[in-house]
Motif scaffolding. Structure first.
Motif, PDB file in Angstrom:
ATOM      1  N   LEU A 190     -42.963  38.733 -10.281  1.00  0.00           N
ATOM      2  CA  LEU A 190     -43.428  40.121 -10.224  1.00  0.00           C
ATOM      3  C   LEU A 190     -42.368  41.047 -10.808  1.00  0.00           C
ATOM      4  O   LEU A 190     -42.690  42.070 -11.399  1.00  0.00           O
ATOM      5  CB  LEU A 190     -43.735  40.520  -8.785  1.00  0.00           C
ATOM      6  CG  LEU A 190     -45.045  39.974  -8.232  1.00  0.00           C
ATOM      7  CD1 LEU A 190     -45.267  40.493  -6.833  1.00  0.00           C
ATOM      8  CD2 LEU A 190     -46.213  40.373  -9.110  1.00  0.00           C
ATOM      9  N   ALA A 191     -41.101  40.680 -10.620  1.00  0.00           N
ATOM     10  CA  ALA A 191     -40.026  41.482 -11.204  1.00  0.00           C
ATOM     11  C   ALA A 191     -40.208  41.538 -12.717  1.00  0.00           C
ATOM     12  O   ALA A 191     -40.039  42.583 -13.345  1.00  0.00           O
ATOM     13  CB  ALA A 191     -38.673  40.892 -10.851  1.00  0.00           C
ATOM     14  N   LEU A 192     -40.602  40.412 -13.277  1.00  0.00           N
ATOM     15  CA  LEU A 192     -40.833  40.344 -14.719  1.00  0.00           C
ATOM     16  C   LEU A 192     -41.938  41.318 -15.123  1.00  0.00           C
ATOM     17  O   LEU A 192     -41.898  41.923 -16.197  1.00  0.00           O
ATOM     18  CB  LEU A 192     -41.239  38.913 -15.071  1.00  0.00           C
ATOM     19  CG  LEU A 192     -40.819  38.393 -16.438  1.00  0.00           C
ATOM     20  CD1 LEU A 192     -39.329  38.535 -16.610  1.00  0.00           C
ATOM     21  CD2 LEU A 192     -41.234  36.948 -16.579  1.00  0.00           C
ATOM     22  N   ILE A 193     -42.927  41.460 -14.238  1.00  0.00           N
ATOM     23  CA  ILE A 193     -44.024  42.375 -14.539  1.00  0.00           C
ATOM     24  C   ILE A 193     -43.578  43.820 -14.375  1.00  0.00           C
ATOM     25  O   ILE A 193     -43.998  44.700 -15.114  1.00  0.00           O
ATOM     26  CB  ILE A 193     -45.231  42.039 -13.632  1.00  0.00           C
ATOM     27  CG1 ILE A 193     -45.881  40.764 -14.144  1.00  0.00           C
ATOM     28  CG2 ILE A 193     -46.217  43.178 -13.584  1.00  0.00           C
ATOM     29  CD1 ILE A 193     -47.010  40.272 -13.305  1.00  0.00           C
ATOM     30  N   ALA A 194     -42.694  44.061 -13.404  1.00  0.00           N
ATOM     31  CA  ALA A 194     -42.277  45.443 -13.135  1.00  0.00           C
ATOM     32  C   ALA A 194     -41.250  45.936 -14.146  1.00  0.00           C
ATOM     33  O   ALA A 194     -41.176  47.132 -14.410  1.00  0.00           O
ATOM     34  CB  ALA A 194     -41.709  45.549 -11.725  1.00  0.00           C
ATOM     35  N   VAL A 195     -40.456  45.019 -14.708  1.00  0.00           N
ATOM     36  CA  VAL A 195     -39.371  45.460 -15.589  1.00  0.00           C
ATOM     37  C   VAL A 195     -39.855  46.322 -16.759  1.00  0.00           C
ATOM     38  O   VAL A 195     -39.296  47.393 -16.982  1.00  0.00           O
ATOM     39  CB  VAL A 195     -38.527  44.262 -16.078  1.00  0.00           C
ATOM     40  CG1 VAL A 195     -37.751  44.608 -17.322  1.00  0.00           C
ATOM     41  CG2 VAL A 195     -37.570  43.830 -14.989  1.00  0.00           C
ATOM     42  N   PRO A 196     -40.897  45.922 -17.499  1.00  0.00           N
ATOM     43  CA  PRO A 196     -41.307  46.778 -18.620  1.00  0.00           C
ATOM     44  C   PRO A 196     -41.706  48.179 -18.172  1.00  0.00           C
ATOM     45  O   PRO A 196     -41.337  49.167 -18.814  1.00  0.00           O
ATOM     46  CB  PRO A 196     -42.505  46.048 -19.219  1.00  0.00           C
ATOM     47  CG  PRO A 196     -42.403  44.666 -18.737  1.00  0.00           C
ATOM     48  CD  PRO A 196     -41.704  44.702 -17.423  1.00  0.00           C
ATOM     49  N   THR A 197     -42.437  48.270 -17.041  1.00  0.00           N
ATOM     50  CA  THR A 197     -42.839  49.584 -16.539  1.00  0.00           C
ATOM     51  C   THR A 197     -41.613  50.421 -16.201  1.00  0.00           C
ATOM     52  O   THR A 197     -41.488  51.568 -16.648  1.00  0.00           O
ATOM     53  CB  THR A 197     -43.695  49.415 -15.260  1.00  0.00           C
ATOM     54  OG1 THR A 197     -44.740  48.500 -15.539  1.00  0.00           O
ATOM     55  CG2 THR A 197     -44.277  50.731 -14.820  1.00  0.00           C
ATOM     56  N   ILE A 198     -40.717  49.833 -15.419  1.00  0.00           N
ATOM     57  CA  ILE A 198     -39.536  50.586 -14.999  1.00  0.00           C
ATOM     58  C   ILE A 198     -38.675  50.942 -16.210  1.00  0.00           C
ATOM     59  O   ILE A 198     -38.225  52.069 -16.360  1.00  0.00           O
ATOM     60  CB  ILE A 198     -38.728  49.778 -13.964  1.00  0.00           C
ATOM     61  CG1 ILE A 198     -39.549  49.603 -12.688  1.00  0.00           C
ATOM     62  CG2 ILE A 198     -37.404  50.448 -13.663  1.00  0.00           C
ATOM     63  CD1 ILE A 198     -38.874  48.773 -11.628  1.00  0.00           C
TER      64      ILE A 198
ATOM     65  N   LEU B 146     -43.496  53.762  -9.694  1.00  0.00           N
ATOM     66  CA  LEU B 146     -44.638  53.269 -10.455  1.00  0.00           C
ATOM     67  C   LEU B 146     -44.524  51.766 -10.671  1.00  0.00           C
ATOM     68  O   LEU B 146     -45.534  51.058 -10.709  1.00  0.00           O
ATOM     69  CB  LEU B 146     -44.756  54.020 -11.783  1.00  0.00           C
ATOM     70  CG  LEU B 146     -45.170  55.485 -11.601  1.00  0.00           C
ATOM     71  CD1 LEU B 146     -45.105  56.231 -12.919  1.00  0.00           C
ATOM     72  CD2 LEU B 146     -46.569  55.588 -11.026  1.00  0.00           C
ATOM     73  N   GLY B 147     -43.299  51.288 -10.797  1.00  0.00           N
ATOM     74  CA  GLY B 147     -43.093  49.843 -10.860  1.00  0.00           C
ATOM     75  C   GLY B 147     -43.572  49.183  -9.576  1.00  0.00           C
ATOM     76  O   GLY B 147     -44.231  48.140  -9.606  1.00  0.00           O
ATOM     77  N   LEU B 148     -43.278  49.833  -8.454  1.00  0.00           N
ATOM     78  CA  LEU B 148     -43.735  49.315  -7.160  1.00  0.00           C
ATOM     79  C   LEU B 148     -45.263  49.284  -7.113  1.00  0.00           C
ATOM     80  O   LEU B 148     -45.862  48.316  -6.646  1.00  0.00           O
ATOM     81  CB  LEU B 148     -43.182  50.188  -6.031  1.00  0.00           C
ATOM     82  CG  LEU B 148     -43.673  49.877  -4.630  1.00  0.00           C
ATOM     83  CD1 LEU B 148     -43.199  48.505  -4.190  1.00  0.00           C
ATOM     84  CD2 LEU B 148     -43.208  50.922  -3.627  1.00  0.00           C
ATOM     85  N   GLY B 149     -45.865  50.367  -7.628  1.00  0.00           N
ATOM     86  CA  GLY B 149     -47.329  50.423  -7.649  1.00  0.00           C
ATOM     87  C   GLY B 149     -47.900  49.281  -8.469  1.00  0.00           C
ATOM     88  O   GLY B 149     -48.883  48.635  -8.088  1.00  0.00           O
TER      89      GLY B 149
ATOM     90  N   PRO C  28     -32.387  46.838 -10.901  1.00  0.00           N
ATOM     91  CA  PRO C  28     -31.143  46.771 -11.667  1.00  0.00           C
ATOM     92  C   PRO C  28     -31.379  46.397 -13.135  1.00  0.00           C
ATOM     93  O   PRO C  28     -30.798  47.010 -14.026  1.00  0.00           O
ATOM     94  CB  PRO C  28     -30.342  45.666 -10.964  1.00  0.00           C
ATOM     95  CG  PRO C  28     -30.967  45.495  -9.652  1.00  0.00           C
ATOM     96  CD  PRO C  28     -32.381  45.913  -9.766  1.00  0.00           C
ATOM     97  N   PHE C  29     -32.269  45.456 -13.338  1.00  0.00           N
ATOM     98  CA  PHE C  29     -32.526  45.037 -14.715  1.00  0.00           C
ATOM     99  C   PHE C  29     -33.175  46.152 -15.523  1.00  0.00           C
ATOM    100  O   PHE C  29     -32.723  46.483 -16.616  1.00  0.00           O
ATOM    101  CB  PHE C  29     -33.422  43.797 -14.735  1.00  0.00           C
ATOM    102  CG  PHE C  29     -32.665  42.518 -14.598  1.00  0.00           C
ATOM    103  CD1 PHE C  29     -32.046  41.947 -15.687  1.00  0.00           C
ATOM    104  CD2 PHE C  29     -32.556  41.893 -13.375  1.00  0.00           C
ATOM    105  CE1 PHE C  29     -31.315  40.778 -15.560  1.00  0.00           C
ATOM    106  CE2 PHE C  29     -31.844  40.724 -13.234  1.00  0.00           C
ATOM    107  CZ  PHE C  29     -31.223  40.161 -14.326  1.00  0.00           C
ATOM    108  N   GLY C  30     -34.245  46.723 -14.978  1.00  0.00           N
ATOM    109  CA  GLY C  30     -35.010  47.733 -15.711  1.00  0.00           C
ATOM    110  C   GLY C  30     -34.188  48.982 -15.971  1.00  0.00           C
ATOM    111  O   GLY C  30     -34.083  49.444 -17.113  1.00  0.00           O
ATOM    112  N   VAL C  31     -33.570  49.510 -14.915  1.00  0.00           N
ATOM    113  CA  VAL C  31     -32.817  50.750 -15.072  1.00  0.00           C
ATOM    114  C   VAL C  31     -31.563  50.498 -15.905  1.00  0.00           C
ATOM    115  O   VAL C  31     -31.210  51.283 -16.789  1.00  0.00           O
ATOM    116  CB  VAL C  31     -32.460  51.348 -13.696  1.00  0.00           C
ATOM    117  CG1 VAL C  31     -31.593  52.573 -13.852  1.00  0.00           C
ATOM    118  CG2 VAL C  31     -33.728  51.710 -12.940  1.00  0.00           C
ATOM    119  N   GLY C  32     -30.903  49.382 -15.643  1.00  0.00           N
ATOM    120  CA  GLY C  32     -29.712  49.054 -16.421  1.00  0.00           C
ATOM    121  C   GLY C  32     -30.019  48.933 -17.904  1.00  0.00           C
ATOM    122  O   GLY C  32     -29.316  49.491 -18.741  1.00  0.00           O
TER     123      GLY C  32
END
Lengths: 533, 296
Positions: free
Chosen positions: A387-395, A443-446, A309-313
């Motif tokens: 980990l969400a913090l790490i995934a947010v920039p990618t997403i 890719l965020g999941l990866g 939600p954060f990344g896509v939003g």
């Protein structure tokens, strides 16, 4: 007819002033330089993959031998009885829980002081004591058998070591010394006689055990509180169910045969479906990936639930709604998050976030949240948040790219039909870039599943399958992950040992997981890419 | 330099010309009664769009200089002129599509549609665009089915009755002369059609919401000659129901399909007259030079 123009005609020597590097023309030199770089990266990749596979696949042979030893040395035989015994332990835990509840009832509802409450519980304590002592005959037998089986296994391992030693001497060309190494042949049938010979003893012990449990239950005191009385009834049911399993255990013991071969696939299935990761045990090591896999999965899911939600939003806002000024400020900020070294994030997780979350969970007005309050500072939730913090920039970055790639013509057409900006975003822009957004999430999941430092520091590192019976509260349990276990244990294992190779197989699983995720992400993007014009 | 062959003042709307969309108010406030100075002189057709001394800027550069132009109802008006002359810019002013480009602004002058200034702050742009539809140079069907492409505009307005939508889809596709070609594959993607079909789908999509005006920005620029002929025939048939403004580079096209032609050069309207006159006896030497192919 004219004479042909000579090849060395000075006016034709266009090559004369070419620079040459190592005997090559400049163009060729540049070409070989870049080609060489590409070639080296391919070679390195191949070598790494080869190494991973070579070290990993050795595990299955070793695991099969380990399972074979487990059977031949009679450990399996003893474990039948051990399972039976641990069933009883679970029941006694249930009884302790019951006593605690009754005690609380007496002290808080009936306002008795501690002594009076304990006096009231005397009858219950007697019952509880009888119930838990019932296992004594079985336990005594178990401990004897455990010692004997361990002895057999030790003998076997010593012999194996000697074999290795002799082989090393032979390889070194010292055949005299090699011949001097004495290897005890293990006579498994003879050794196992001690174990199988104990079967009559087991029969009596087991029967006595069952009788004691039944007797204890017959004398169980009645509990006044209806809720606790139901629990006591439940205990009776559980116990009778438990006793009903005794014949099955006996049958397993009677039909047990140490010569039964371990099928080749069992080394793999015991790894894939194994629910225990138990190493450096005096008894038997187990390498089951399930608790680690579930740990990684849970942490990643929590991270994605927060990050998507954060990344896509944020991507939709920045790409479709924000002013140029906001874009200039917010975009670098989000991308900057990925500049944090993950160990710093992990440190932050331990020192700040874990503490803060636990404190938050202990607020009374939040008691309705499932899993609150929790006492473990480091758990799935803490690791997932980081980990969400790490995934947010990618997403964010990839989803924003995908939105950017939606042709402007779609938006114009939508506006020209009288759509508002929100309608255009929801009905046109997001559906048109959905494939890109999904692949961004993948890719965020990866990125998240391969992340090591944060989970090692913040996931709690308890090797156990999360208890899903807790419902949503499962996310407040500590877990261990596939990446974490490699980082934690790889430094301590003996190279070439089964443990070492097991870690490599975990690495292989991670490798294939990442590969699959990346492949899927690319496939989705290719398949649904929209072309216009 | 201003228009020559047109009345120099705006024309009042004729109350005897009811329109299907008149029931929907363009503004949230009652439309002000507007009347041009001395608005009693009677031109050939009623004026629908009145462009009055319009100046338009992209950032600091002025793209349109004092345009005065009256577009008549149920006629095809063509804008011609060399690249960069401002004809597309003017077209996009008519449904405020330029609002989407940052840094653009109307500085002075007015555009009135049925007497309502569309740049007035009270104007609902969404409502305006429902009533002034647009077809773009490059066909741009949505990456959705043909059916959903046509019904998109209606669904935006909250219409979801299946029978209702079905009827509109058939009517619009017939109106765009596309029905027979796609009636068996309404649920396949609009992007699977040929270039000419896609453009007609876009026209069908535009007429599905029953606008009063359809703006066409070089609708045939990316089409082959056969597809171009079909779209031109379509424009001829649409003139009975809609007021059409078409921007084109192709002078033959302007001559073939339009009733009135406006020639622009360097952001100015050079000449505006009946198409016949523009191509046979232009009054301005620049127009004459352009239509005879000496520059542009």
């Amino acid at each position: 007819m004219d004479a042909p123009r000579p090849a060395h005609d000075p006016e034709f020597l266009v090559n004369k002033t070419r620079v040459r590097v190592l005997g090559l023309s400049l163009d060729d030199a540049v070409k070989f330089f870049f080609g060489g770089n590409a070639f080296i990266s391919v070679v390195v990749l191949t070598l790494i993959t080869y190494f991973l596979f070579q070290e990993g696949f050795g595990f299955f042979g070793q695991n099969q031998r380990s399972l074979l030893t487990y059977r031949q040395a009679g450990l399996e035989y003893v474990d039948f009885i051990r399972t039976q015994e641990s069933g009883h332990t679970a029941l006694t835990r249930y009884i302790s829980d019951l006593r605690l509840r009754q005690f609380n009832e007496l002290t808080t509802v009936r306002k008795l002081d501690l002594e009076a409450a304990n006096a009231q519980l005397a009858a219950f304590d007697e019952f509880s004591g009888q119930f838990s002592d019932g296992v004594d005959p079985l336990r005594g037998l178990l401990s004897d058998l455990t010692e004997q089986a361990t002895a057999i296994k030790t003998k076997f391992l010593v012999a194996e070591d000697k074999k290795v030693e002799r082989q090393q001497l032979v390889d070194a060309g010292k055949s005299v010394e090699a011949a001097a190494v004495k290897i005890d042949q293990i006579d498994f049938p003879a050794e196992l006689k001690v174990l199988t010979g104990a079967l009559p003893l087991y029969r009596t012990a087991s029967a006595e055990f069952a009788a004691k449990l039944t007797a204890a239950l017959a004398k169980a005191p009645t509990l006044s509180n209806p809720e606790l009385a139901t629990r006591l009834i439940r205990l009776r049911e559980l116990t009778s169910d438990y006793i009903a399993t005794f014949p099955a255990t006996l049958r397993s013991l009677e039909t047990w045969d140490y010569t039964r071969p371990v099928p080749w696939y069992q080394s793999a299935t015991s790894f894939i479906t194994g629910r225990q990761w138990l190493t450096a045990s005096f008894w038997q090591d187990w390498y089951g990936i399930v608790p680690l896999f579930m740990g990684s999965l849970m942490v990643s899911l929590v991270a994605l639930l927060i990050a998507v939600p954060f990344g896509v939003g944020a991507a939709i806002y920045i790409n479709q709604m924000a002013s140029a000024r906001e874009q200039r400020i917010v975009k670098p900020c989000i991308e900057f998050i990925s500049a944090f070294p993950s160990v710093v994030l992990g440190f932050f997780g331990i020192a700040v976030l874990g503490q803060a979350l636990r404190l938050l969970s202990q607020q009374e007005w939040l008691a309705w949240v499932p899993g609150f309050p929790f006492s473990e500072r480091l758990n799935i939730l803490t690791a997932g948040c980081l980990l969400a913090l790490i995934a947010v920039p990618t997403i964010f970055t990839l989803a924003e790219d995908a939105l950017q790639n939606v042709p402007k013509a779609f938006k114009e057409a939508s506006f020209a039909l009288g759509a508002t900006r929100l309608q255009t975003i929801i009905r046109i822009v997001v559906p048109a870039s959905l494939s890109g957004i999904i692949s961004a999430v993948l890719l965020g999941l990866g990125r998240v599943i391969g992340e090591t430092m944060v989970v090692l520091l913040c996931a709690g590192n308890r090797i156990a399958i999360p208890d899903f019976t807790a419902g949503l509260a499962v996310i407040t349990q500590p877990v261990h992950t596939m990446t974490g276990i490699i980082a934690q244990e790889m430094g301590e294992v003996v190279q070439g040992s089964i443990h070492y190779r097991a870690l490599f197989v975990v690495g292989l699983v991670l490798f294939f997981l990442s590969l699959a995720i990346n492949f899927l992400a690319q496939k989705i993007v290719r398949k649904y890419r929209i072309s216009i014009g | 330099m201003t228009a020559l062959n047109v009345p120099a003042f705006a024309m009042d709307i004729s109350p005897s010309k009811p329109s299907a969309s008149e029931a929907r108010p363009l503004t949230t406030v009652p439309a002000r009664a507007t009347s041009g100075p001395g608005g009693s002189s009677a031109p050939v057709g009623a004026t629908l769009i009145d462009i009055d001394h319009l100046n338009f800027f992209y950032g600091a550069s002025q793209a349109l200089h004092g345009i005065n132009l009256q577009i008549e109802e149920k006629k095809v008006t063509a804008f011609i002129g060399p690249s960069g002359c401002g004809k597309s810019t003017l077209l996009r002013c008519l449904n405020r599509m330029n609002d989407l480009i940052e840094g653009t602004r109307v500085a002075g002058g007015k555009i009135k549609i049925r007497g309502v200034d569309i740049y007035d702050p009270t104007v609902d742009v969404i409502e305006l665009r429902k009533r002034v539809g647009m077809v773009f140079q490059k066909s741009n069907p949505f990456p959705k089915s043909i059916y959903e492409n046509i019904t998109y505009g209606l669904r935006l307005q909250g219409r979801s009755n299946k029978a209702d939508l079905d009827a509109v889809v058939e009517k619009s596709l017939r109106g765009a002369a596309l029905w027979d070609e796609v009636k068996d594959r309404l649920n396949s993607s609009g992007l699977g059609l040929s270039g000419g079909q896609q453009q007609r789908l876009c026209i069908a999509r535009a007429i599905a919401v029953e606008p009063e005006v359809i703006l066409m920005d070089e609708p045939c620029a990316a089409l082959d000659p056969i597809a171009t002929v079909k779209v031109e025939e379509l424009i001829q048939s649409l003139r009975e129901r809609f007021t059409i403004v078409i921007v084109t580079h192709n002078m033959q096209q302007a001559a073939r399909c339009s009733d009135k032609t406006a020639f622009f050069y360097m952001g100015k309207l050079i000449e505006y007259a009946d198409t016949r006159n523009i191509f046979t006896k232009p009054s301005n030497p620049q127009t004459e030079a352009y239509v005879s192919g000496r520059f542009g």
